[in-house]
Design an enzyme around this catalytic site. Structure first.
Site, PDB file in Angstrom:
ATOM      1  N   LYS A 109       0.816  -1.212   0.000  1.00  0.00           N
ATOM      2  CA  LYS A 109       0.000   0.000   0.000  1.00  0.00           C
ATOM      3  C   LYS A 109       0.846   1.256   0.000  1.00  0.00           C
ATOM      4  O   LYS A 109       0.349   2.344  -0.211  1.00  0.00           O
ATOM      5  CB  LYS A 109      -1.002  -0.024   1.145  1.00  0.00           C
ATOM      6  CG  LYS A 109      -0.427  -0.094   2.518  1.00  0.00           C
ATOM      7  CD  LYS A 109      -1.579  -0.156   3.509  1.00  0.00           C
ATOM      8  CE  LYS A 109      -1.067  -0.588   4.863  1.00  0.00           C
ATOM      9  NZ  LYS A 109      -2.012  -1.219   5.699  1.00  0.00           N
ATOM     10  N   ARG A 110       2.131   1.111   0.240  1.00  0.00           N
ATOM     11  CA  ARG A 110       2.982   2.294   0.166  1.00  0.00           C
ATOM     12  C   ARG A 110       3.099   2.802  -1.263  1.00  0.00           C
ATOM     13  O   ARG A 110       3.326   3.976  -1.502  1.00  0.00           O
ATOM     14  CB  ARG A 110       4.388   1.941   0.623  1.00  0.00           C
ATOM     15  CG  ARG A 110       4.366   1.594   2.054  1.00  0.00           C
ATOM     16  CD  ARG A 110       5.669   1.868   2.699  1.00  0.00           C
ATOM     17  NE  ARG A 110       5.434   1.670   4.118  1.00  0.00           N
ATOM     18  CZ  ARG A 110       6.319   1.776   5.039  1.00  0.00           C
ATOM     19  NH1 ARG A 110       7.545   2.106   4.688  1.00  0.00           N
ATOM     20  NH2 ARG A 110       6.030   1.587   6.284  1.00  0.00           N
TER      21      ARG A 110
END
Ligand code: GLU
Length: 494
Positions: free
Chosen positions: A253-254
């Site tokens: 998700k980064r």
């Protein structure tokens, strides 16, 4: 024998694309052969599992059109399908393994185990459980049990040799036993670990084939040995490749939104998301790019999964989504999608009170409240740092804010505000000065409707995505990222 596959997510966060991907491939494999597909909730991690996450997983799999034949909400002949409701079964089987000499009690305290690891490291060894529980005599064990000493049950793993197994997708894999730890099966709180619960359940739920993510390969010897220890026939096991970011790192998700909700809120069609997931490591025999779930099932062949890490590229998904919109929906169907998405009284009813006090004509609405239906706003990044606060401080505070929001179970204004306030205070920022860049990130403007209301209405996924984009606008070097991570360790837990 019935072909039966399953997906077994742990409800510990947002519904992940990876879960949908694994579900899809298991689903197609079973359905093509007239089999059944099961949803099992692996909620043995009592601290991290939440009912909200479980619900979100079920909602998003349903949104995609992946319905399960057996599951926690629909029941089924081998239920319950939520592991927290099956605790007694795991306890029974853990003790059975002890009685059969396949597992053993360990009464070591965590301090003793820390000390053991420190000593191993001091001697230049890889830290590893040293099998001390195996050395206890019958009498010592009895005395400890009589004294109610807390214990775990660990798996007895051979100290030499190796384990060979046949992966459905990868062929023979050999893993030396010395790389395998004496896995805890039953924890001191009486709850099972993944390994025990997973094996007991797959056996009892009569799962014939398990296709799971490649991150589990190294644990395959433990799983398969457990089947042997119980004297059970093991299901066929195969490991699907992990989804990757365009830079080939593991999808995270980064770098990419990984929550299925994000794609729903952005207005991707479920058919297109599913279609794109179906192209991850797999293709139709005629290589066509666009296909329905029914077509995928018809032509599905697990053996044709290619193992090189498939790249999940949001731009390609958007392109495919556009094709679905143009080629597969009539105008009236598309209209209905808009209605189902956000052009309905439920959603508009939430936006209206925000706008009513600020508009003079109905047409002012688009300018004022466009950010409620838009995706990621465009704005001059300089606006993010136009206020009083220092850029470095904003960068770190925004990142802390995003991390804190990730853990928020109910995404409502008072909770969002409390987090913003705490993050601002920690950075010695006035809340007003911290809300300024947040305002720009969320609304794309310097004045508009209330930002905290907007966040609540937009929901967690879209709000966080916009904040992440703002952070990307500010730019974040590897060194800065490291420093922020270090600083976050000092941040008081909520
Ligand atoms: N609960 C595990 C997970 O979250 C399941 C892995 C498996 O499919 O065995 O991925």
């Amino acid at each position: 024998m019935t072909i039966r596959t399953r997906v077994a997510p742990s409800p510990t966060g947002d519904p992940h694309l990876g879960t949908a991907y694994i579900a899809l491939f298991n689903y197609c494999f079973a359905k093509q052969q007239g089999g059944e597909f099961v949803l099992r909730i692996e909620d043995t991690d009592q601290v991290r599992s939440t009912p909200e996450s479980e619900q979100a997983i079920m909602d998003s799999l349903r949104w995609l059109g992946l319905e399960w034949d057996h599951g926690p909400d629909v029941g089924g002949e081998f239920g319950p399908y939520r592991q927290s409701e099956r605790s007694e079964l795991y306890k029974k089987y853990a003790h059975q393994l002890v009685d059969d000499g396949k597992a053993f009690y360990c009464f070591a305290t965590s301090e003793e185990l820390d000390q053991m690891r420190e000593q191993q490291m001091a001697e230049g060894l890889r830290p590893k459980y040293d099998g001390r529980g195996l050395k206890l005599t019958e009498d010592e064990i009895k005395a400890n049990l009589a004294a109610d000493k807390p214990y775990v049950i660990r798996m007895n793993i051979p100290s030499a040799g190796s384990f060979k197994f046949n992966d459905y997708l990868r062929g023979e894999i050999e893993i030396p036993w010395e790389n395998v730890d004496m896995q805890v099966l039953l924890k001191a709180d009486g709850f099972p670990t993944y390994f025990l619960a997973n094996v007991v359940d797959d056996h009892h739920m009569q799962i014939s084939h398990i296709f799971r993510g490649e991150e589990w390969i190294n644990s395959a010897p433990k799983l398969l040995k457990l089947y042997e220890d119980f004297g059970w026939q093991a299901p066929v096991l195969g490991h699907l490749p992990l989804l990757r970011n365009p830079d080939k790192s593991k999808l995270s998700k980064r770098k990419n939104p990984t929550s299925i909700n994000y794609y729903k809120e952005m207005g991707y069609l479920p058919e297109a998301v599913l279609n794109y997931l179906g192209r991850m490591g797999w293709s139709m025999p005629d290589e066509r790019e666009k296909f329905t779930l029914a077509e995928m099932i018809e032509h599905f062949d697990m053996k044709r999964v290619s193992l090189g890490g498939p790249v999940f590229d949001v731009d390609k998904l958007s392109w495919l989504n556009g094709m679905w919109i143009r080629e597969n929906l009539t105008d009236s169907e598309l209209m209905q999608r808009f209605v189902d998405w956000k052009f309905n009284s439920d959603f508009f009813g939430k936006v209206l009170p925000e706008a009513k006090t600020r508009i003079n004509t109905l047409s002012d609405m688009v300018d004022l409240a466009g950010h409620f239906v838009g995706g990621i706003p465009t704005y001059d990044p300089a606006l993010l740092t136009a206020g009083k606060a220092d850029e470095d401080v904003i960068r770190q505070a925004l990142q802390f804010f995003i991390w804190q929001l990730e853990g928020l179970r109910s995404f409502e204004k008072p909770e969002i505000f409390a987090i913003a306030k705490a993050v601002a205070t920690f950075h010695e920022l006035k809340i007003k000065d911290f809300l300024e860049p947040i305002f720009v990130a969320i609304t794309g403007k310097t004045s508009s409707t209330s930002v905290l209301d907007a966040m609540e209405i937009l929901g967690s996924d879209l709000s966080r995505a916009r904040l992440r984009v703002a952070l990307a606008h500010l730019g974040i070097s590897k060194k800065q990222a490291k420093n922020i991570e270090r600083a976050y360790r000092e941040y008081p837990a909520a």
